[in-house]
Design a protein around this motif. Sequence first.
Motif, mmCIF file in Angstrom:
data_model
loop_
_atom_site.group_PDB
_atom_site.id
_atom_site.type_symbol
_atom_site.label_atom_id
_atom_site.label_comp_id
_atom_site.label_asym_id
_atom_site.label_seq_id
_atom_site.Cartn_x
_atom_site.Cartn_y
_atom_site.Cartn_z
ATOM 1 N N GLU A 164 -11.343 -56.076 39.180
ATOM 2 C CA GLU A 164 -11.763 -55.082 40.539
ATOM 3 C C GLU A 164 -10.504 -53.906 40.554
ATOM 4 O OE1 GLU A 164 -12.569 -55.308 45.293
ATOM 5 O OE2 GLU A 164 -10.888 -56.159 44.149
ATOM 6 N N TYR A 167 -10.475 -51.140 38.143
ATOM 7 C CA TYR A 167 -11.818 -50.344 38.295
ATOM 8 C C TYR A 167 -11.620 -49.588 39.581
ATOM 9 C CZ TYR A 167 -16.472 -49.170 40.130
ATOM 10 O OH TYR A 167 -17.466 -48.269 40.428
ATOM 11 N N ASP A 171 -11.686 -45.701 38.767
ATOM 12 C CA ASP A 171 -12.747 -44.848 39.478
ATOM 13 C C ASP A 171 -12.187 -43.590 40.305
ATOM 14 O OD1 ASP A 171 -15.361 -44.580 40.518
ATOM 15 O OD2 ASP A 171 -14.507 -45.091 42.270
ATOM 16 N N LYS A 175 -13.183 -39.654 40.017
ATOM 17 C CA LYS A 175 -13.609 -38.913 41.203
ATOM 18 C C LYS A 175 -12.750 -37.765 41.438
ATOM 19 C CE LYS A 175 -16.266 -42.773 43.487
ATOM 20 N NZ LYS A 175 -16.286 -43.729 44.491
ATOM 21 N N ASP A 202 -15.464 -50.562 32.646
ATOM 22 C CA ASP A 202 -16.466 -50.759 33.584
ATOM 23 C C ASP A 202 -16.607 -49.420 34.326
ATOM 24 O OD1 ASP A 202 -17.243 -53.153 32.917
ATOM 25 O OD2 ASP A 202 -16.187 -54.037 34.693
ATOM 26 N N ALA A 203 -15.299 -48.820 35.023
ATOM 27 C CA ALA A 203 -15.385 -47.636 35.720
ATOM 28 C C ALA A 203 -15.995 -46.410 35.018
ATOM 29 C CB ALA A 203 -14.196 -47.347 36.205
ATOM 30 N N LYS A 205 -17.749 -46.687 32.131
ATOM 31 C CA LYS A 205 -19.255 -46.714 31.738
ATOM 32 C C LYS A 205 -20.041 -45.983 33.062
ATOM 33 C CE LYS A 205 -22.719 -50.161 30.184
ATOM 34 N NZ LYS A 205 -22.838 -51.574 29.921
ATOM 35 N N GLU A 206 -19.760 -46.627 34.210
ATOM 36 C CA GLU A 206 -20.325 -46.043 35.237
ATOM 37 C C GLU A 206 -20.507 -44.697 35.394
ATOM 38 O OE1 GLU A 206 -19.530 -46.920 40.070
ATOM 39 O OE2 GLU A 206 -20.119 -48.619 39.044
ATOM 40 N N ALA A 207 -19.402 -43.969 35.150
ATOM 41 C CA ALA A 207 -19.462 -42.558 35.121
ATOM 42 C C ALA A 207 -19.963 -41.761 33.955
ATOM 43 C CB ALA A 207 -18.107 -42.079 35.063
ATOM 44 N N GLY A 208 -20.695 -42.806 32.783
ATOM 45 C CA GLY A 208 -21.376 -42.146 31.802
ATOM 46 C C GLY A 208 -20.419 -41.845 30.443
ATOM 47 N N ASP A 210 -17.321 -43.827 27.813
ATOM 48 C CA ASP A 210 -16.933 -44.788 27.036
ATOM 49 C C ASP A 210 -15.355 -44.419 26.715
ATOM 50 O OD1 ASP A 210 -19.238 -46.281 26.633
ATOM 51 O OD2 ASP A 210 -19.655 -44.575 24.802
#
Length: 341
Positions: A164, A167, A171, A175, A202-203, A205-208, A210
């Motif tokens: 976490e 991440y 993230d 941002k 994971d972060a 991937k969430e933003a599209g 790799d």
Amino acid sequence: MAVIKDVAGLAEVSVGTVSKYLNNPDSLKAKTRERVERAIKELHYSPSPLARSMRTGKTGLISVITPNISNPFFVEVFNSIRTNAVSNGLTATLMTIEDDFKVIKNYLDNISKNPVDGLILCFVDQEQMIDEYVKELQDTLPVVLLSWDIEMTRLNRVCIDVCEGMYKATDYLLKAGHRRIAYAGGYSDNRISAQKFQGFCDALKEAGLDADPKLVFNGPLKMQNGYYTARKIMDMEQRPDAVVAENDNVGLGCLKYFSQCKLEIPDDIALIGFDNIMLSAMYEPALSTVSLPISDMGEEAVKLLREIIDNPSVKNRLTVLGTELVIRSSTDKSAPVELDF
């Protein structure tokens, strides 16, 4: 030097009564307790730790095992444990193993020769050792594991959710507009490093996005490796616009090299670390990082160990602690530097 018999004689009570007072004063009647107290003060009597150990079977000592003390993070963790141990009537001793399986195996095999009331293992990434030795050891000795591995269910443990935390760091950079983000981490076969890297992925991937293998650097979690990683980055034709470092040591090594190359940080490249060791705030530019609750770690580990010492039936207890993002000038020029120590 007064002994317990002298206190008993002056107070006109039995040695057993004085012993009761020393171990559980509330078990005595008020008048008896007052007589023993007066005698102790008058004779300046101090109980012998050795004698108490022989009576109770407890030494008041706990052993703390860490991978090393070259990383300031482990020094800060031990200091937190040591301070909290004192307030719980315990004395902490330190053992370092440098991630050497043979060293810790030998120590655990012979721990009965150096009697302690309990053991705290701090971020020892030796799954084989835990399976083969510690799991069995906890049947005879109170053990608490300070760990990153939340999924483990075999021990009493205090865990940090590092996936976490990583991440959050990644993230935050995404941002802030960064898209070409490098990762400077430990070896991929290390379970702790793998969990942190998973948070990074994971972060993305969430933003599209790799993770780009060309931007993933693995090695020892030391400042020297951060320095060498930054050198490799500087040699790239298309450099990343940000770096996530698995720990502050690596992050500070990167900062040192980038600063020597006269890069503007964070304009040319932003950096964020992990751990929030004291040096991360003192460096210039100050390193943004993921702060771990080091004080809470020590407090919770000692509290849990004390509970197991008093009640050996406590099994597989888990306390999970979170992380906090600390933004400094390595990612935001306008961020204030707060020295919280």
